[in-house]
Design an enzyme around this catalytic site. Structure first.
Site, PDB file in Angstrom:
ATOM      1  N   THR A  15     -13.930 -25.940  -6.002  1.00 36.41           N
ATOM      2  CA  THR A  15     -13.127 -24.927  -6.677  1.00 36.41           C
ATOM      3  C   THR A  15     -12.687 -25.570  -7.992  1.00 36.41           C
ATOM      4  OG1 THR A  15     -10.968 -25.364  -5.583  1.00 36.41           O
ATOM      5  CG2 THR A  15     -12.518 -24.020  -4.464  1.00 36.41           C
ATOM      6  N   GLY A  16     -12.277 -24.430  -8.767  1.00 33.86           N
ATOM      7  CA  GLY A  16     -11.638 -24.910 -10.130  1.00 33.86           C
ATOM      8  C   GLY A  16     -12.655 -25.479 -11.035  1.00 33.86           C
ATOM      9  N   ALA A  17     -13.830 -24.841 -11.134  1.00 33.32           N
ATOM     10  CA  ALA A  17     -14.765 -25.290 -12.049  1.00 33.32           C
ATOM     11  C   ALA A  17     -15.399 -24.195 -12.922  1.00 33.32           C
ATOM     12  CB  ALA A  17     -15.842 -25.686 -11.421  1.00 33.32           C
ATOM     13  N   SER A  18     -14.352 -23.433 -13.457  1.00 34.28           N
ATOM     14  CA  SER A  18     -14.345 -22.357 -14.348  1.00 34.28           C
ATOM     15  C   SER A  18     -14.824 -22.795 -15.661  1.00 34.28           C
ATOM     16  CB  SER A  18     -13.250 -21.386 -14.379  1.00 34.28           C
ATOM     17  OG  SER A  18     -12.193 -22.160 -14.939  1.00 34.28           O
ATOM     18  N   ILE A  23     -12.046 -30.501 -14.593  1.00 38.93           N
ATOM     19  CA  ILE A  23     -11.986 -31.652 -13.837  1.00 38.93           C
ATOM     20  C   ILE A  23     -13.005 -31.090 -12.730  1.00 38.93           C
ATOM     21  CG2 ILE A  23     -11.166 -33.142 -12.028  1.00 38.93           C
ATOM     22  CD1 ILE A  23      -8.518 -32.995 -13.642  1.00 38.93           C
ATOM     23  N   GLY A  24     -12.926 -29.992 -12.311  1.00 41.03           N
ATOM     24  CA  GLY A  24     -13.783 -29.283 -11.337  1.00 41.03           C
ATOM     25  C   GLY A  24     -15.347 -29.597 -11.655  1.00 41.03           C
ATOM     26  N   SER A 160      -0.411 -33.151  -7.789  1.00 38.46           N
ATOM     27  CA  SER A 160       0.445 -33.412  -8.873  1.00 38.46           C
ATOM     28  C   SER A 160       1.718 -33.616  -8.534  1.00 38.46           C
ATOM     29  CB  SER A 160       0.552 -32.280 -10.076  1.00 38.46           C
ATOM     30  OG  SER A 160       1.241 -32.455 -11.098  1.00 38.46           O
ATOM     31  N   TYR A 169       4.357 -24.323  -9.550  1.00 36.66           N
ATOM     32  CA  TYR A 169       3.369 -25.416  -9.704  1.00 36.66           C
ATOM     33  C   TYR A 169       3.669 -26.677  -8.782  1.00 36.66           C
ATOM     34  CZ  TYR A 169      -0.263 -28.658 -11.086  1.00 36.66           C
ATOM     35  OH  TYR A 169      -1.366 -29.327 -11.357  1.00 36.66           O
TER      36      TYR A 169
END
Length: 260
Positions: A15-18, A23-24, A160, A169
């Protein structure tokens, strides 16, 4: 999509590979090069609300890049703020590529605000994506994990410790940590390991030159981390050699905030 093609390749859902700089995306490239088939998640509406913006057709181009590395690749648009979405996403990956052997949660909802100026709506949005969304992804992953892959399942989530002036966050990531630690115990009978990586500050296009210089000066090794640094550690954790590491929060940050 042919499920029999490259059937010997394991499947990872990142996930988070947009964005190509994320990083993704680095994790997806590394795993494709190492012989994995790769599904990757993105959500354009979130990117459109951020300074970097959304990039039309970037996901198709990135999928083609992964295919050139030998992987079957599946872009998955998913809004993790909706409770039904994580399960639907995992099922889509399973139907297209086969059972998911590894889940890498690299997504994040992150809008700076502090203790006094965070709205209830912003607080809830962070927890919906970063915490609840990850829990439901892990749940769906575990529910589809096949018995014949026992001993080879992997969960890795990025976390984080940045909380001051970034309250929702940081708080939502702290709760995420506990969920992943629970998974390390509760899913052990499936042969699934679960670990966290705190990559420290990595410039994926959001830092000013002054900020990048200041953060590099606070790092013992004298430079910022790169997406590839995190991808290398994820690759180890997903490999057979990383199978004895479980329930750990690993700081992969070059000695950030150590006395220098």
């Amino acid at each position: 999509m042919d499920n029999d093609a490259h059937s010997s390749r394991p499947v990872v859902f990142v996930t988070g590979a947009s964005r190509p700089e994320s990083i993704g995306a680095a994790i997806a490239r590394r795993q494709a090069a190492l012989g994995w088939d790769v599904a990757f998640a993105f959500w354009d509406d979130y990117d459109a609300s951020m300074p970097w913006g959304a990039h039309e057709r970037a996901h198709d181009a990135f999928a083609d890049e992964l295919r050139e590395l030998g992987a079957r690749a599946l872009p998955v648009a998913v809004d993790l703020s909706h409770p039904e979405s994580p399960g639907f996403a995992v099922e889509r990956v399973r139907a297209a590529l086969g059972p998911v052997q590894a889940l890498v949660a690299s997504h994040a909802h992150s809008v700076d605000s502090g203790l006094l100026d965070t709205s209830v709506e912003a607080f809830d949005a962070h927890f919906a994506v970063n915490t609840r969304g990850t829990w439901l992804l892990i749940k769906a992953f575990a529910e589809q994990f096949p018995a014949d892959l026992s001993g080879s399942g992997r969960i890795v989530a990025l976390t984080s410790d940045h909380t001051a002036h970034n309250l929702p966050y940081g708080a939502s990531k702290g709760a995420l940590d506990r969920i992943v630690m629970a998974a390390a115990v509760e899913l052990a009978h499936l042969g699934v390991t679960a670990n966290l990586i705190n990559p420290g500050p990595i410039d994926t296009g959001w830092m000013t030159p002054d900020l990048a210089g200041a953060l590099a000066a606070e790092t013992a090794l004298g430079r910022l981390g790169t997406p590839q640094d995190t991808a290398d550690l994820v690759a180890f954790l997903l490999s057979p050699s990383g199978g004895w590491i479980n329930g750990q929060l690993l700081h992969s940050n070059g000695g950030f905030h150590l006395p220098v």
